[in-house]
Design an enzyme around this catalytic site. Sequence first.
Site, PDB file in Angstrom:
ATOM      1  N   HIS A  16       0.663  -1.054  -0.023  1.00 52.32           N
ATOM      2  CA  HIS A  16       0.076   0.158  -0.145  1.00 52.32           C
ATOM      3  C   HIS A  16       1.137   1.100  -0.034  1.00 52.32           C
ATOM      4  CE1 HIS A  16      -3.684  -1.916   1.738  1.00 52.32           C
ATOM      5  NE2 HIS A  16      -3.466  -2.596   0.908  1.00 52.32           N
TER       6      HIS A  16
ATOM      7  N   GLU B 242       0.929   4.052   1.801  1.00 46.50           N
ATOM      8  CA  GLU B 242       1.384   4.738   2.655  1.00 46.50           C
ATOM      9  C   GLU B 242       2.382   3.801   3.616  1.00 46.50           C
ATOM     10  OE1 GLU B 242      -1.601   3.733   1.917  1.00 46.50           O
ATOM     11  OE2 GLU B 242      -3.084   4.269   3.613  1.00 46.50           O
TER      12      GLU B 242
ATOM     13  N   CYS C 149      -6.197   2.053   5.575  1.00 45.81           N
ATOM     14  CA  CYS C 149      -6.957   0.761   6.096  1.00 45.81           C
ATOM     15  C   CYS C 149      -6.498   0.378   7.446  1.00 45.81           C
ATOM     16  CB  CYS C 149      -6.498  -0.374   5.120  1.00 45.81           C
ATOM     17  SG  CYS C 149      -4.853  -0.695   5.051  1.00 45.81           S
TER      18      CYS C 149
END
Length: 146
Positions: A55, A57, A85
């Site tokens: 992901h 981040e 998330c």
Amino acid sequence: MIKNSREYFMNEALKEAKKANDKDEVPVGAVVVLDGKIIARAHNLRESRQSIHAHAEFLAIEKAAKKIGSWRLENADVYVTLEPCPMCAGAMIQARIKNLYYGAKDPKTGAVESVIKLLDNPFNHKIYYEGGLLMDKCSNIPFDIL
């Protein structure tokens, strides 16, 4: 636009989201800022890497930690185009991120305000967060960012 303003940094995250979109990835981008400078940037690479950890981040936090030589990012800010998330919000807690700024809410897996409020729990580290930064731009990806 002021080079070290919140809008500037979110626009840099949007540039990363465009890179993800151009690679047929979910168009999310992130930057990590320390002392008013971007020290790491990344975009989603989950499909191309076939990795649950890829992901935007999460990758940006890993790059930032490597750059400063410590997993503790206590004075760093993360700018991400989509609400994190649970995995990414948890990584931010573990990395001791100071501030989180995100653009669009994620009604499917958002772990800051939308589905669960992970950052509001009494963990050993508290992250200040603010959503909705350049929300219109972040909500309308893909688009011509540059």
